[in-house]
Design a protein around this motif. Sequence first.
Motif, PDB file in Angstrom:
ATOM      1  N   VAL A 129      10.928  16.879  -4.236  1.00 46.74           N
ATOM      2  CA  VAL A 129      11.010  15.459  -3.897  1.00 46.74           C
ATOM      3  C   VAL A 129       9.633  14.922  -3.499  1.00 46.74           C
ATOM      4  O   VAL A 129       9.228  13.845  -3.942  1.00 46.74           O
ATOM      5  N   THR A 130       8.901  15.677  -2.678  1.00 43.29           N
ATOM      6  CA  THR A 130       7.582  15.185  -2.250  1.00 43.29           C
ATOM      7  C   THR A 130       6.605  15.152  -3.418  1.00 43.29           C
ATOM      8  O   THR A 130       5.789  14.230  -3.526  1.00 43.29           O
ATOM      9  N   THR A 131       6.670  16.137  -4.301  1.00 44.09           N
ATOM     10  CA  THR A 131       5.786  16.140  -5.477  1.00 44.09           C
ATOM     11  C   THR A 131       6.058  14.934  -6.359  1.00 44.09           C
ATOM     12  O   THR A 131       5.130  14.232  -6.797  1.00 44.09           O
ATOM     13  N   ARG A 132       7.330  14.680  -6.608  1.00 41.48           N
ATOM     14  CA  ARG A 132       7.696  13.527  -7.438  1.00 41.48           C
ATOM     15  C   ARG A 132       7.255  12.227  -6.784  1.00 41.48           C
ATOM     16  O   ARG A 132       6.678  11.346  -7.442  1.00 41.48           O
ATOM     17  N   ALA A 133       7.508  12.094  -5.479  1.00 40.02           N
ATOM     18  CA  ALA A 133       7.125  10.865  -4.771  1.00 40.02           C
ATOM     19  C   ALA A 133       5.622  10.656  -4.816  1.00 40.02           C
ATOM     20  O   ALA A 133       5.142   9.537  -5.069  1.00 40.02           O
ATOM     21  N   SER A 134       4.854  11.726  -4.594  1.00 37.94           N
ATOM     22  CA  SER A 134       3.390  11.612  -4.630  1.00 37.94           C
ATOM     23  C   SER A 134       2.908  11.146  -5.991  1.00 37.94           C
ATOM     24  O   SER A 134       2.049  10.246  -6.091  1.00 37.94           O
ATOM     25  N   GLU A 135       3.438  11.746  -7.032  1.00 37.35           N
ATOM     26  CA  GLU A 135       3.009  11.391  -8.393  1.00 37.35           C
ATOM     27  C   GLU A 135       3.319   9.928  -8.703  1.00 37.35           C
ATOM     28  O   GLU A 135       2.484   9.200  -9.259  1.00 37.35           O
ATOM     29  N   LEU A 136       4.508   9.487  -8.337  1.00 33.48           N
ATOM     30  CA  LEU A 136       4.896   8.111  -8.642  1.00 33.48           C
ATOM     31  C   LEU A 136       4.107   7.105  -7.798  1.00 33.48           C
ATOM     32  O   LEU A 136       3.700   6.048  -8.302  1.00 33.48           O
ATOM     33  N   LEU A 137       3.892   7.421  -6.537  1.00 29.32           N
ATOM     34  CA  LEU A 137       3.111   6.515  -5.674  1.00 29.32           C
ATOM     35  C   LEU A 137       1.667   6.427  -6.153  1.00 29.32           C
ATOM     36  O   LEU A 137       1.079   5.335  -6.188  1.00 29.32           O
ATOM     37  N   ASN A 138       1.090   7.564  -6.530  1.00 29.50           N
ATOM     38  CA  ASN A 138      -0.281   7.549  -7.050  1.00 29.50           C
ATOM     39  C   ASN A 138      -0.374   6.741  -8.342  1.00 29.50           C
ATOM     40  O   ASN A 138      -1.315   5.968  -8.540  1.00 29.50           O
ATOM     41  N   ALA A 139       0.620   6.900  -9.201  1.00 29.89           N
ATOM     42  CA  ALA A 139       0.614   6.194 -10.485  1.00 29.89           C
ATOM     43  C   ALA A 139       0.756   4.687 -10.314  1.00 29.89           C
ATOM     44  O   ALA A 139       0.361   3.911 -11.196  1.00 29.89           O
ATOM     45  N   ASN A 140       1.290   4.265  -9.167  1.00 28.65           N
ATOM     46  CA  ASN A 140       1.511   2.843  -8.930  1.00 28.65           C
ATOM     47  C   ASN A 140       0.557   2.246  -7.896  1.00 28.65           C
ATOM     48  O   ASN A 140       0.805   1.157  -7.360  1.00 28.65           O
ATOM     49  N   GLY A 141      -0.534   2.977  -7.620  1.00 31.32           N
ATOM     50  CA  GLY A 141      -1.618   2.397  -6.840  1.00 31.32           C
ATOM     51  C   GLY A 141      -1.517   2.531  -5.341  1.00 31.32           C
ATOM     52  O   GLY A 141      -2.186   1.781  -4.613  1.00 31.32           O
ATOM     53  N   TYR A 142      -0.735   3.494  -4.838  1.00 30.95           N
ATOM     54  CA  TYR A 142      -0.552   3.617  -3.391  1.00 30.95           C
ATOM     55  C   TYR A 142      -1.227   4.865  -2.800  1.00 30.95           C
ATOM     56  O   TYR A 142      -0.932   5.268  -1.684  1.00 30.95           O
ATOM     57  N   THR A 143      -2.147   5.467  -3.532  1.00 30.86           N
ATOM     58  CA  THR A 143      -2.745   6.741  -3.136  1.00 30.86           C
ATOM     59  C   THR A 143      -3.297   6.722  -1.723  1.00 30.86           C
ATOM     60  O   THR A 143      -3.043   7.625  -0.919  1.00 30.86           O
ATOM     61  N   SER A 144      -4.077   5.706  -1.384  1.00 33.92           N
ATOM     62  CA  SER A 144      -4.777   5.684  -0.100  1.00 33.92           C
ATOM     63  C   SER A 144      -3.938   5.107   1.036  1.00 33.92           C
ATOM     64  O   SER A 144      -4.336   5.200   2.201  1.00 33.92           O
ATOM     65  N   ARG A 145      -2.774   4.544   0.717  1.00 32.16           N
ATOM     66  CA  ARG A 145      -2.005   3.822   1.731  1.00 32.16           C
ATOM     67  C   ARG A 145      -0.805   4.598   2.244  1.00 32.16           C
ATOM     68  O   ARG A 145      -0.185   4.229   3.239  1.00 32.16           O
ATOM     69  N   ILE A 146      -0.468   5.694   1.538  1.00 34.36           N
ATOM     70  CA  ILE A 146       0.715   6.479   1.896  1.00 34.36           C
ATOM     71  C   ILE A 146       0.371   7.961   1.847  1.00 34.36           C
ATOM     72  O   ILE A 146      -0.150   8.454   0.850  1.00 34.36           O
TER      73      ILE A 146
END
Length: 410
Positions: A129-146
Amino acid sequence: MNDESTDQAQAAELRNKLADELAATGHIRSAQVDQAFRAVPRHAFVPADTPLEVTYQADSAVVTKRDANGTAISSVSAAYIQVATPEQAELEPGMLVLEIGSGGANAAMIAEIVGPDGHVVSVDIDPEVTTRASELLNANGYTSRISVMEVDAEHDIPAFDQFNAIIVTVGAWDLSPAWLRQLAPNGTLVVPLRMNGVTRSIAFRRTNDHLTSTSSVVCGFVPMQGAGKHADREFRLSDPDGQVVTLRFDDGAPDEPALLDGVLAGERSEVWSGVTIEHGVSFADLHLWLVSFLPGFCRLAAEEGTELAQERKTWFPFAGVRGDSFAYLSVRPALDGAGSELGARAYGPHGMEAAAVLVEQIRAWDEQARNHAQPTFAYWPSGHAPAHLPEGTARLNKTHGLVTISWPTG
């Protein structure tokens, strides 16, 4: 315009339409939540084969992972609850927010609200779940905010001190002491609290030595895993054909379940309350009232092939056990077809008595709680429970403390 652009345009149109609907129904109350919901591409966080029309329904959660038995263990919350929880938390720009239960979409919404000066920590016990969430958040521009972390949130979150808000997105049977330690003194804890199997998303704030609710919302969430997991006790009752009806107890299961053996082979009793309700009108507070005051409260599930399964539209999955008998919440047509009358059907040698006890509580809810203000919830950590509580206050014992439910009078 290519297919991808068409899909994005359709998704944006459906998202804006849903935001308008959520605002009109009162689920979205603030400009910042409205803007955040419109900004986050909800469809980017659900399985790729999920139809946009399903993704952008107000009350549809989308399952993202199931266990070996097919039970949902991770999902993207229904849109109405996805906007309700940040409203309950009263989020503001610059806040540090802990999300317990990762998926991506909810964390992205929180990040939009707290802005570039705030930060979101999203944790989950499941590495997939965390791997999937990280990948999707990074792909949608939230890398530095979450920050996404694989952690059992029953324990303290490492590298962080206190959070301005904690939003739990999995069904919790109890409040972890770690949450209270890491909640800022003026912070808000929003948690889908399971009370005898009935769940409310409750916003809690500190009041001296305990927590008091500021709001509550009817909801449903996948149950918590890890150290905070709570297992129900189940009694499986067989009918004469070998099909099974299950009684599930969150707490307080009967000491002698064998007394119920064979009850489904006997005659069924019924008692009606005279309390009616129009079609389309929620009576979810009755369920909570039964949780609070019905002796032997449990939840009911019927296997296909049972008499109960054939009558699914005539009952609700709430019951009370009384010795060798049990009664369950039932309805029959009333109000010239425009509504239903509430009552109880029962099995067992003393089914009439069990049904009468349930009907007594239906009438008490109708007289004392229906159409009144919402109940107030409180959480008292171990060692801080009050010696005396006002009359009409329900007590639910938990591992780390006590939950009380206070119904307004008058």
